[in-house]
Write a protein that holds these residues in place. Sequence first.
Motif, PDB file in Angstrom:
ATOM      1  N   ALA A  60       0.836  -1.205   0.000  1.00 34.07           N
ATOM      2  CA  ALA A  60       0.000   0.000   0.000  1.00 34.07           C
ATOM      3  C   ALA A  60       0.866   1.249   0.000  1.00 34.07           C
ATOM      4  O   ALA A  60       2.040   1.202   0.380  1.00 34.07           O
ATOM      5  CB  ALA A  60      -0.906   0.016   1.238  1.00 34.07           C
ATOM      6  N   TYR A  61       0.263   2.329  -0.429  1.00 30.15           N
ATOM      7  CA  TYR A  61       0.863   3.655  -0.279  1.00 30.15           C
ATOM      8  C   TYR A  61       0.465   4.099   1.124  1.00 30.15           C
ATOM      9  O   TYR A  61      -0.714   4.362   1.381  1.00 30.15           O
ATOM     10  CB  TYR A  61       0.312   4.593  -1.344  1.00 30.15           C
ATOM     11  N   THR A  62       1.427   4.157   2.050  1.00 30.91           N
ATOM     12  CA  THR A  62       1.087   4.394   3.452  1.00 30.91           C
ATOM     13  C   THR A  62       1.627   5.708   4.017  1.00 30.91           C
ATOM     14  O   THR A  62       1.528   5.942   5.218  1.00 30.91           O
ATOM     15  CB  THR A  62       1.614   3.238   4.333  1.00 30.91           C
ATOM     16  N   VAL A  64       0.940   8.696   5.047  1.00 30.56           N
ATOM     17  CA  VAL A  64      -0.346   9.344   5.338  1.00 30.56           C
ATOM     18  C   VAL A  64      -0.336  10.850   5.056  1.00 30.56           C
ATOM     19  O   VAL A  64      -1.268  11.384   4.450  1.00 30.56           O
ATOM     20  CB  VAL A  64      -0.745   9.076   6.805  1.00 30.56           C
ATOM     21  N   CYS A  74      -1.076   7.908  -4.687  1.00 30.14           N
ATOM     22  CA  CYS A  74      -1.753   7.163  -3.623  1.00 30.14           C
ATOM     23  C   CYS A  74      -2.945   6.375  -4.185  1.00 30.14           C
ATOM     24  O   CYS A  74      -3.129   5.194  -3.876  1.00 30.14           O
ATOM     25  CB  CYS A  74      -2.212   8.140  -2.535  1.00 30.14           C
ATOM     26  N   ASN A  78      -3.271   2.286  -4.056  1.00 25.53           N
ATOM     27  CA  ASN A  78      -4.256   1.751  -3.118  1.00 25.53           C
ATOM     28  C   ASN A  78      -5.589   1.360  -3.739  1.00 25.53           C
ATOM     29  O   ASN A  78      -6.288   0.486  -3.216  1.00 25.53           O
ATOM     30  CB  ASN A  78      -4.498   2.752  -1.983  1.00 25.53           C
ATOM     31  N   THR A 101      -7.143  -0.798   7.021  1.00 25.64           N
ATOM     32  CA  THR A 101      -6.628   0.041   8.099  1.00 25.64           C
ATOM     33  C   THR A 101      -7.726   0.636   8.976  1.00 25.64           C
ATOM     34  O   THR A 101      -8.877   0.770   8.540  1.00 25.64           O
ATOM     35  CB  THR A 101      -5.802   1.205   7.485  1.00 25.64           C
ATOM     36  N   TYR A 125      -5.568   9.152   2.538  1.00 23.65           N
ATOM     37  CA  TYR A 125      -5.070   7.773   2.653  1.00 23.65           C
ATOM     38  C   TYR A 125      -6.210   6.826   3.046  1.00 23.65           C
ATOM     39  O   TYR A 125      -6.426   5.782   2.416  1.00 23.65           O
ATOM     40  CB  TYR A 125      -3.938   7.703   3.681  1.00 23.65           C
ATOM     41  N   LYS A 129      -7.946   3.633   0.966  1.00 33.06           N
ATOM     42  CA  LYS A 129      -7.988   2.272   1.514  1.00 33.06           C
ATOM     43  C   LYS A 129      -9.431   1.758   1.568  1.00 33.06           C
ATOM     44  O   LYS A 129      -9.698   0.584   1.318  1.00 33.06           O
ATOM     45  CB  LYS A 129      -7.350   2.225   2.905  1.00 33.06           C
TER      46      LYS A 129
END
Length: 284
Positions: A60-62, A64, A74, A78, A101, A125, A129
């Motif tokens: 994932a692109y985390t 934030v 992002c 995601n 998440t 973010y 998700k």
Amino acid sequence: MKILVTGYTGQLGYDVVKAGERRGYEMHGVGSADLDLTNQQAVKEYVETLQPDAIIHSAAYTAVDKAEDDREACWNVNVNGTSYIAEAAKTVGAKFMYISTDYVFDGQGEEPFLETDSTNPVGYYGLTKLEGEKRVQSLLADHFIVRISWVFGLNGNNFVKTMLRLAETRQELNVVGDQYGSPTYTFDLARLLLDMIESEKYGTYHASNEGFCSWAEFAREIFKVAEKDVKVSAITTEEYPTRAVRPKNSRMSKQKLVDAGFSPLPTWQEALKHYMNELSLEVK
């Protein structure tokens, strides 16, 4: 069982691969350098060639805060990336698990969020998700969606490592004390995810170590276990502004896991002790 794990270079993906190997499974861990999840054709070809029995999608692109400005990147990872890997799983008939998440919730209130509670992400973010969850649900009738929080593991950077690094030069630290959640050790989580993927108990779950704390309480416990004399002062979220809004309440109910017959993870305090021991062994 042949299992493909995305996000292998991250904390969770790394531990899932190691845990699977200990069970004798054929594990295939990939990072972004091995497979570009935003390239639909590349994902399709990779999965069709590998023919995995299961896919655990932890990539994932985390970042934030960065996500608030770097929205296209992002979203591509995601949302589009999740769609592509889920589509490929459907093509080859592989079981599919999507790691989500606590950020899909708005962090309001003090009660632990249930799996069935309304989602309402307050940052970009979390929004991506959640959209990833929706894509998985629309593409695959049978799937696992597992929401996790506050992870720490050997492979990568995390809050524990940051606190230990700061303790080398600081005797006092200000740490946010009004955000609550469950610190989660990826070593423990990896075993649970494999237990789940071995089953047919599909659905949306919350998974973390047992118990709740604030970041300040977490920091104090880290220094206690490490035997570091560092004073931690709890500050408010407002005193530590960030580009992205953090949920103040990241408590999540794990009752559905228990009802499904899965064993709860150890308390976060036990997990931290185990992790700190592993860290010291790794340093030696």
